[in-house]
Scaffold this motif. Structure first.
Motif, PDB file in Angstrom:
ATOM      1  N   VAL A   1       2.620   2.830 -30.593  1.00 47.59           N
ATOM      2  CA  VAL A   1       1.534   1.840 -30.657  1.00 47.59           C
ATOM      3  C   VAL A   1       0.173   2.528 -30.582  1.00 47.59           C
ATOM      4  O   VAL A   1      -0.749   2.195 -31.333  1.00 47.59           O
ATOM      5  CB  VAL A   1       1.692   0.803 -29.529  1.00 47.59           C
ATOM      6  CG1 VAL A   1       0.460  -0.104 -29.438  1.00 47.59           C
ATOM      7  CG2 VAL A   1       2.949  -0.035 -29.753  1.00 47.59           C
ATOM      8  N   ALA A   2       0.038   3.499 -29.686  1.00 45.39           N
ATOM      9  CA  ALA A   2      -1.226   4.239 -29.597  1.00 45.39           C
ATOM     10  C   ALA A   2      -1.511   4.970 -30.906  1.00 45.39           C
ATOM     11  O   ALA A   2      -2.661   5.027 -31.363  1.00 45.39           O
ATOM     12  CB  ALA A   2      -1.177   5.231 -28.438  1.00 45.39           C
ATOM     13  N   GLY A   3      -0.471   5.529 -31.514  1.00 43.56           N
ATOM     14  CA  GLY A   3      -0.650   6.196 -32.800  1.00 43.56           C
ATOM     15  C   GLY A   3      -1.124   5.246 -33.876  1.00 43.56           C
ATOM     16  O   GLY A   3      -1.992   5.597 -34.694  1.00 43.56           O
ATOM     17  N   LEU A   4      -0.571   4.056 -33.892  1.00 48.86           N
ATOM     18  CA  LEU A   4      -1.002   3.060 -34.885  1.00 48.86           C
ATOM     19  C   LEU A   4      -2.467   2.693 -34.684  1.00 48.86           C
ATOM     20  O   LEU A   4      -3.220   2.549 -35.657  1.00 48.86           O
ATOM     21  CB  LEU A   4      -0.121   1.814 -34.784  1.00 48.86           C
ATOM     22  CG  LEU A   4      -0.417   0.686 -35.761  1.00 48.86           C
ATOM     23  CD1 LEU A   4      -0.253   1.156 -37.206  1.00 48.86           C
ATOM     24  CD2 LEU A   4       0.484  -0.519 -35.487  1.00 48.86           C
ATOM     25  N   MET A   5      -2.901   2.562 -33.435  1.00 48.30           N
ATOM     26  CA  MET A   5      -4.307   2.260 -33.165  1.00 48.30           C
ATOM     27  C   MET A   5      -5.206   3.398 -33.657  1.00 48.30           C
ATOM     28  O   MET A   5      -6.290   3.164 -34.208  1.00 48.30           O
ATOM     29  CB  MET A   5      -4.526   2.030 -31.661  1.00 48.30           C
ATOM     30  CG  MET A   5      -3.811   0.820 -31.084  1.00 48.30           C
ATOM     31  SD  MET A   5      -4.253  -0.744 -31.893  1.00 48.30           S
ATOM     32  CE  MET A   5      -2.822  -1.028 -32.930  1.00 48.30           C
ATOM     33  N   CYS A   6      -4.742   4.635 -33.469  1.00 50.44           N
ATOM     34  CA  CYS A   6      -5.511   5.788 -33.964  1.00 50.44           C
ATOM     35  C   CYS A   6      -5.632   5.750 -35.481  1.00 50.44           C
ATOM     36  O   CYS A   6      -6.716   5.983 -36.045  1.00 50.44           O
ATOM     37  CB  CYS A   6      -4.842   7.093 -33.538  1.00 50.44           C
ATOM     38  SG  CYS A   6      -4.993   7.496 -31.788  1.00 50.44           S
TER      39      CYS A   6
END
Length: 483
Positions: free
Chosen positions: A257-262
């Motif tokens: 999820v953090a990667g998608l936000m990035c």
């Protein structure tokens, strides 16, 4: 006038921030503990009566302990956990570095492997200073305390259970448990780098990873694994109990999820090309596979039956997922690829992670098939739907694989193996607990990660310039190139 500073200014600010945080943390160090360790000048009092040994773990109300034979110090468990520490650290350096490094273009491979190495160093410092204490000491349902800040007081006596803050480490020294959990804290943010590869400033990366480790990873680890976390399976007073043996929610959904936000905040790369060296990716994937035995079987925190089953189902699920991905890709594109089968193996490793201590061989096969099919869709169809340039498919593999694994843990969990029954044994409520855990992690992670990214972007900027991106991050950011 723009708020964005130069890369050098960002590094200076980062160094200042680290020094300031260390200074503030040192100020909170419990000096009374150090003083208590000094030998007393007064004559020694009569020795106290020996403490009673801890009770046997069999039939313990804590389902995590109930599958252990006993709760006394065990040198075999300690030896296995020392080995697991080395195996899991190997997953990040060199495993993940090579896996990601082979999939980027040659001009960015140095920055990619540098990211894995730098994250390992940064998170180790933060973990020793504060995030271990926040994650694994008691403090409340949402966050641990600060009694282990700078690892003070870790010389606990496991023969009596005195001073051990976490019931998961019942047969090994706390120092070993700290190192084991540290490797999880390291690889989780390192996985995020797959989403922002080839376009994020190195200084911005360090700020984001450092703040994310404190504000996202540590709280979620406490929620799921802390002794008093509000959705911990080992907490009798938990609001609801989530089964996550080795990190489906804490590690993979969290990182995905953090990667998608990035990827959303950074935008798409200016130009996209094939990975420069599939052999590096093959080597990295192979190291990840081997290291994952420490990741999953090590999460039993004992060299016993549960570790053996966790190792067995990890091997089966990984092989099934890799083979399934290969077949799906072969049918869809006409050719099986090295990158594809390696990605399928990682998808299987991800999906079996939350289930590894709870399911049996048949369940692991089903999880492997689901991971191979759904994660392939995650990096193809879902990726097109989302429209985000998740460069190395962090969300497609880790986010989707973590969700698949967490859900199917609730289906295939066997009480005899892990102390908790799943849907196939009539416990439908566990499925709802898994769903709630997934949603809580996704929402919290997405919101906090997005806020952090926006703040960093406003201050120092997230993305390298177009010129740097065209030239390559290796030469522009690090002054080095791969020959």
């Amino acid at each position: 006038m723009t708020l964005k500073k130069s890369s050098r200014a960002g590094l200076v600010a980062l160094a200042f921030g680290i020094l300031l945080s260390l200074f503030l943390s040192v100020a909170t160090y419990d000096a009374t503990y150090a003083q208590a360790q000094a030998p007393a000048a007064a004559p020694a009092a009569a020795p106290p009566a020996p403490a009673a040994p801890p009770p046997a773990c069999a039939n313990d109300p804590d389902p995590k302990k109930a599958v252990l034979e006993k709760c006394t110090p065990n040198s075999g468990d300690t030896a296995w956990m020392l080995t697991s520490v080395a195996l899991v650290l190997m997953m990040t350096i060199p495993g993940l570095g090579l896996f990601y490094g082979g999939m980027v273009r040659k001009k960015n491979v140095g920055d990619t492997v540098m990211t894995s190495f730098a994250v390992t160093c940064l998170v180790t410092i933060l973990y020793a200073a504060i995030t271990y204490s926040m994650s694994f000491t008691t403090g409340g349902p949402f966050l641990g305390g600060f009694s282990r800040a700078f690892l003070q007081g870790i010389l606990s006596d496991i023969s009596t259970g005195a001073g051990t803050p976490n019931g998961l480490a019942v047969t090994i020294p706390e120092t070993v448990y700290i190192c084991f959990q540290m490797t999880f804290a390291i690889i989780t943010p390192a996985l995020i780098a797959g989403a922002f590869a080839e376009r994020m400033k190195f200084s911005a990366m360090l700020w984001f990873i450092g703040l994310w480790a404190i504000l996202v990873y540590a709280p979620i680890a406490h929620w799921v694994w802390g002794a008093d976390g509000f959705m911990s399976n080992g907490n009798g007073d938990a609001l609801f109990k989530v089964l996550d043996f080795a990190g489906g929610t804490v590690v993979h959904i969290n990182a995905g999820v953090a990667g998608l936000m990035c990827a959303i905040c950074l935008g798409k790369r200016k130009d996209i090309g094939p990975g420069h060296n599939m052999v590096l990716t093959f080597i990295g994937a192979s190291l990840l596979w081997v290291g994952w035995f420490g990741f999953n079987a090590g999460s039993a925190v004992t060299a016993g039956l549960q570790a053996g089953m966790a190792m067995t189902v990890t091997q089966i699920a990984t092989a099934v997922a890799a083979f399934t991905w290969m077949l799906v890709e072969w049918m869809a594109r006409g050719k099986p690829t090295v990158i594809g089968i390696c990605s399928g193996a990682v998808a299987g490793l991800v999906a079996i992670t939350p289930a590894s201590g709870f399911v049996g061989p048949v369940g692991s096969m089903a999880i492997g098939v689901a991971a191979g099919v759904l994660c392939y869709w995650g990096v193809t169809g879902l990726k097109r739907i989302l429209g985000a340039d998740d460069a190395l498919d962090c969300f497609g593999v880790h986010g989707v694989g973590g969700i698949v694994g967490a859900l199917l843990t609730g289906v295939f969990a066997i009480e005899q193996y892990g102390g908790t029954a799943g849907l196939i044994e009539g416990n439908a409520a566990q499925m709802m607990n898994q769903v709630k855990g997934i949603l809580v992690v996704i929402v919290y992670d997405a919101i906090v990660s997005l806020v952090l990214l926006k703040i960093i972007d406003a201050i120092i900027g997230l993305r390298v310039s177009d010129e740097v991106e065209r030239e390559g991050l290796d030469l522009a950011l690090h002054g080095e190139t791969v020959q």
